[in-house]
Design an enzyme around this catalytic site. Structure first.
Site, PDB file in Angstrom:
ATOM      1  CG  PHE A 152      17.433  11.246  -9.708  1.00 42.40           C
ATOM      2  CD1 PHE A 152      17.782  12.539 -10.087  1.00 42.40           C
ATOM      3  CD2 PHE A 152      16.479  11.080  -8.720  1.00 42.40           C
ATOM      4  CE1 PHE A 152      17.199  13.643  -9.480  1.00 42.40           C
ATOM      5  CE2 PHE A 152      15.885  12.179  -8.101  1.00 42.40           C
ATOM      6  CZ  PHE A 152      16.249  13.461  -8.480  1.00 42.40           C
ATOM      7  CG  ASN A 208      18.155  15.373 -15.755  1.00 40.85           C
ATOM      8  OD1 ASN A 208      18.869  14.606 -15.130  1.00 40.85           O
ATOM      9  ND2 ASN A 208      17.165  14.962 -16.513  1.00 40.85           N
ATOM     10  CB  CYS A 260      16.606  13.158 -19.652  1.00 42.80           C
ATOM     11  SG  CYS A 260      15.515  11.761 -19.317  1.00 42.80           S
TER      12      CYS A 260
HETATM   13  N1  LIG Z   1      14.329   7.850 -20.036  1.00 37.71           N
HETATM   14  C1  LIG Z   1      15.061   8.234 -19.006  1.00 37.71           C
HETATM   15  O1  LIG Z   1      16.256   7.966 -18.910  1.00 37.71           O
HETATM   16  C2  LIG Z   1      14.429   9.027 -17.896  1.00 37.71           C
HETATM   17  C3  LIG Z   1      15.120   9.204 -16.679  1.00 37.71           C
HETATM   18  C4  LIG Z   1      14.531   9.937 -15.656  1.00 37.71           C
HETATM   19  C5  LIG Z   1      13.279  10.508 -15.869  1.00 37.71           C
HETATM   20  N2  LIG Z   1      12.638  10.358 -17.067  1.00 37.71           N
HETATM   21  C6  LIG Z   1      11.310  10.948 -17.226  1.00 37.71           C
HETATM   22  O2  LIG Z   1      10.331   9.920 -17.082  1.00 37.71           O
HETATM   23  C7  LIG Z   1       9.223  10.126 -17.960  1.00 37.71           C
HETATM   24  C8  LIG Z   1       9.033   8.927 -18.848  1.00 37.71           C
HETATM   25  O3  LIG Z   1      10.161   8.782 -19.678  1.00 37.71           O
HETATM   26  P1  LIG Z   1      10.415   7.450 -20.533  1.00 37.71           P
HETATM   27  O4  LIG Z   1      11.703   7.650 -21.247  1.00 37.71           O
HETATM   28  O5  LIG Z   1      10.237   6.260 -19.656  1.00 37.71           O
HETATM   29  O6  LIG Z   1       9.171   7.522 -21.564  1.00 37.71           O
HETATM   30  P2  LIG Z   1       8.801   6.525 -22.727  1.00 37.71           P
HETATM   31  O7  LIG Z   1       8.365   7.376 -23.867  1.00 37.71           O
HETATM   32  O8  LIG Z   1       9.875   5.510 -22.930  1.00 37.71           O
HETATM   33  O9  LIG Z   1       7.525   5.730 -22.169  1.00 37.71           O
HETATM   34  C9  LIG Z   1       6.272   6.291 -21.929  1.00 37.71           C
HETATM   35  C10 LIG Z   1       5.225   5.164 -21.970  1.00 37.71           C
HETATM   36  O10 LIG Z   1       3.970   5.672 -21.502  1.00 37.71           O
HETATM   37  C11 LIG Z   1       2.942   5.046 -22.245  1.00 37.71           C
HETATM   38  N3  LIG Z   1       1.689   5.793 -22.087  1.00 37.71           N
HETATM   39  C12 LIG Z   1       1.278   6.938 -22.690  1.00 37.71           C
HETATM   40  N4  LIG Z   1       0.055   7.294 -22.241  1.00 37.71           N
HETATM   41  C13 LIG Z   1      -0.320   6.378 -21.331  1.00 37.71           C
HETATM   42  C14 LIG Z   1      -1.469   6.197 -20.501  1.00 37.71           C
HETATM   43  N5  LIG Z   1      -2.501   7.039 -20.532  1.00 37.71           N
HETATM   44  N6  LIG Z   1      -1.510   5.125 -19.688  1.00 37.71           N
HETATM   45  C15 LIG Z   1      -0.489   4.235 -19.644  1.00 37.71           C
HETATM   46  N7  LIG Z   1       0.625   4.359 -20.403  1.00 37.71           N
HETATM   47  C16 LIG Z   1       0.704   5.411 -21.235  1.00 37.71           C
HETATM   48  C17 LIG Z   1       3.520   4.993 -23.654  1.00 37.71           C
HETATM   49  O11 LIG Z   1       2.834   4.065 -24.473  1.00 37.71           O
HETATM   50  C18 LIG Z   1       4.967   4.597 -23.367  1.00 37.71           C
HETATM   51  O12 LIG Z   1       5.119   3.195 -23.340  1.00 37.71           O
HETATM   52  C19 LIG Z   1       9.537  11.440 -18.687  1.00 37.71           C
HETATM   53  O13 LIG Z   1       8.955  12.495 -17.990  1.00 37.71           O
HETATM   54  C20 LIG Z   1      11.049  11.534 -18.613  1.00 37.71           C
HETATM   55  O14 LIG Z   1      11.509  12.862 -18.675  1.00 37.71           O
HETATM   56  C21 LIG Z   1      13.174   9.611 -18.072  1.00 37.71           C
END
Ligand SMILES: NC(=O)c1ccc[n+]([C@@H]2O[C@H](COP(=O)([O-])OP(=O)(O)OC[C@H]3O[C@@H](n4cnc5c(N)ncnc54)[C@H](O)[C@@H]3O)[C@@H](O)[C@H]2O)c1
Length: 436
Positions: A152, A208, A260
């Site tokens: 969150f 969300n 998100c």
């Molecule tokens: N960004 C936010 O504020 C937020 C908040 C809550 C939830 N979320 C959720 O969390 C999840 C991640 O979001 P994010 O913004 O951190 O994503 P992001 O795109 O910033 O990061 C994802 C990372 O995963 C890596 N990756 C891809 N395949 C991989 C693998 N096989 N092994 C290891 N690493 C791998 C990528 O290289 C990248 O660095 C999403 O589902 C999003 O909806 C995001």
């Protein structure tokens, strides 16, 4: 506990660093070699307050490791958190291919019992599928349970939000998984809400989408305020005293962006439709937001006969302050419209310019040009019109008289309601904002 985290984006890296901070041994895994090299050298690949300091501290203490070698990380973990992306697909559904890739890597490498924790935002029922998928591909005779632990945090305050989260949601189907997760979170001393996996998955989307709805509702009312002569800020203040409404997320503006809300509203709509159900409130929130993003541009477009060769100051590019993230930022929609119409843009953002350059490199773009500058004043110098898209403190602190003194014609379209109407008028600025 020995923890691995797959994915070092905003969620995975912050979670990994905070787990190390409370004393766990953590290995952060990413497929991106450049990112891993950067993190090993003590540099954070993303901009988040306090993150780099905690990375360096915990790396030096030997509690935090970074690698692309998932095999060595996953084989011996008590828990493996999945924090990879779940981006929107063209039909609005969530792309689960990154989750599936990690699940398969886990199935093929784990050598001992462990809990796989899905932290990414995933549609209801995905945890069940991940568990089945891992069982199908499992190579060794070990016990793997899948648990949901949605995140969150808000970008811009990610570390604080993690260390001082309002609540931890854990969704499990077994005592074993629940026990492991409670042990991991015990040192944080935060309230834990333990539910089943599907409810945990739904809590994330419902939260969300509720926030997106709240934003769109206030923007809808703001637009009506403009038409009817009310002031949205006074309206929001009056509403905020009601505890049933609450004081947060009542600011009107140019709509929500980020990685998100846009995708999570669409993914829940998609899921509902699969069950033959239409989430009409969420559909309305999405529709309002789409129009809201370019509302200021439409106003300016009504005023100016052309943007061709006009000098346009753009203040703020990221979808919110405190982050370098541009995903679904309202600036993207508006800059595209301005460039199509031949504007010469001078853009300022304290951290987002480098990422923006990847989409719009310095120089000619579409029918216009874009130049990146290092201060709001530089962007405003000689400008015909200014758009404010992000409420960075560096932009908020520009005094009204600066617009008057620096711009060729002090005309300002403010998507974040940063200024007092009277002060802008007194300074001689032709000022347009949202809902006032
Ligand atoms: N960004 C936010 O504020 C937020 C908040 C809550 C939830 N979320 C959720 O969390 C999840 C991640 O979001 P994010 O913004 O951190 O994503 P992001 O795109 O910033 O990061 C994802 C990372 O995963 C890596 N990756 C891809 N395949 C991989 C693998 N096989 N092994 C290891 N690493 C791998 C990528 O290289 C990248 O660095 C999403 O589902 C999003 O909806 C995001």
């Amino acid at each position: 506990m020995n923890i691995s985290v797959a994915g070092t984006g905003y969620v995975g890296l912050v979670a990994g660093v905070c787990f190390a901070e409370v004393g766990h041994t953590v290995t952060c895994v990413d497929v991106d070699e450049e990112k891993v090299k950067l993190m090993e050298s003590g540099v954070s690949p993303i901009y988040e307050a306090d993150l780099e300091e905690l990375m360096q501290k915990n790396y030096a203490a030997g509690r935090l490791h970074y690698t692309t070698d998932y095999k060595s990380a996953y084989k011996n973990s008590d828990a493996i958190f999945i924090g990879v992306g779940t981006p929107e697909q063209p039909d609005g559904s969530a792309n689960l291919s990154y989750i599936a890739a990690v699940a398969r890597q886990i199935a093929e490498t784990v050598e001992r019992d462990c809990v796989v924790v899905v932290k990414s935002t995933v549609p209801i029922g995905t945890n069940d599928k991940v568990e089945q998928f891992i069982q199908d591909f499992l190579v060794r005779d070990v016990r793997i349970e899948v648990a949901s632990n949605p995140e969150f945090l808000a970008q811009g305050t990610a570390v604080r939000d993690t260390l001082r989260a309002a609540r931890i949601i854990i969704g499990t189907e077994s005592e074993y998984a629940e026990k492991v997760l409670k042990e991991i979170y015990e040192p944080f001393g935060l309230p834990i809400v333990s539910v089943n996996r599907r409810s945990a998955e739904m809590i994330k989307y419902a939260s969300n989408d509720f926030l997106a709805l709240k934003i769109s509702y206030m923007n809808d009312i703001a637009n009506l305020c403009e038409l009817s002569g009310a002031n949205i800020e006074d309206v929001a203040k009056g509403m905020s005293f009601d505890e049933r409404i609450g004081g947060k997320f009542l600011n009107a503006g140019i709509g929500y962006g980020g990685s998100c809300f846009p995708k999570d509203t669409k993914a829940l709509q998609y899921l509902a439709r699969q069950y033959g159900y239409e989430l009409r409130t969420v559909t309305a929130a999405v529709d309002v937001n789409k129009e809201q993003k370019t509302r200021l541009f439409q106003k300016a477009n009504d005023r100016f006969i052309t943007f061709n060769r006009l000098k346009v100051a753009v203040l703020g590019l990221t979808f919110k302050p405190g982050t370098d993230d541009l995903r679904e930022a309202p600036s993207l929609d508006n800059v595209a419209l301005l460039l199509e119409r031949g504007a010469d843009i001078y853009a300022y953002d304290p951290v987002g310019a480098e990422n923006f350059k990847q989409k719009y490199p310095e120089g000619e773009n579409l029918n216009g040009t874009i130049t990146y500058v290092s201060s709001p004043e530089e962007a405003l110098d000689g400008a015909n019109v200014c758009f404010i898209f992000t409420e960075w403190p560096q932009i908020r602190s520009v005094a009204p008289r600066v617009y008057q003194e620096t711009m060729r014609t002090p005309i300002v379209y403010d998507g974040r309601n940063l200024y007092d109407l009277k002060e802008m008028k007194r300074a001689g600025v032709d000022y347009y904002s949202i809902g006032r």
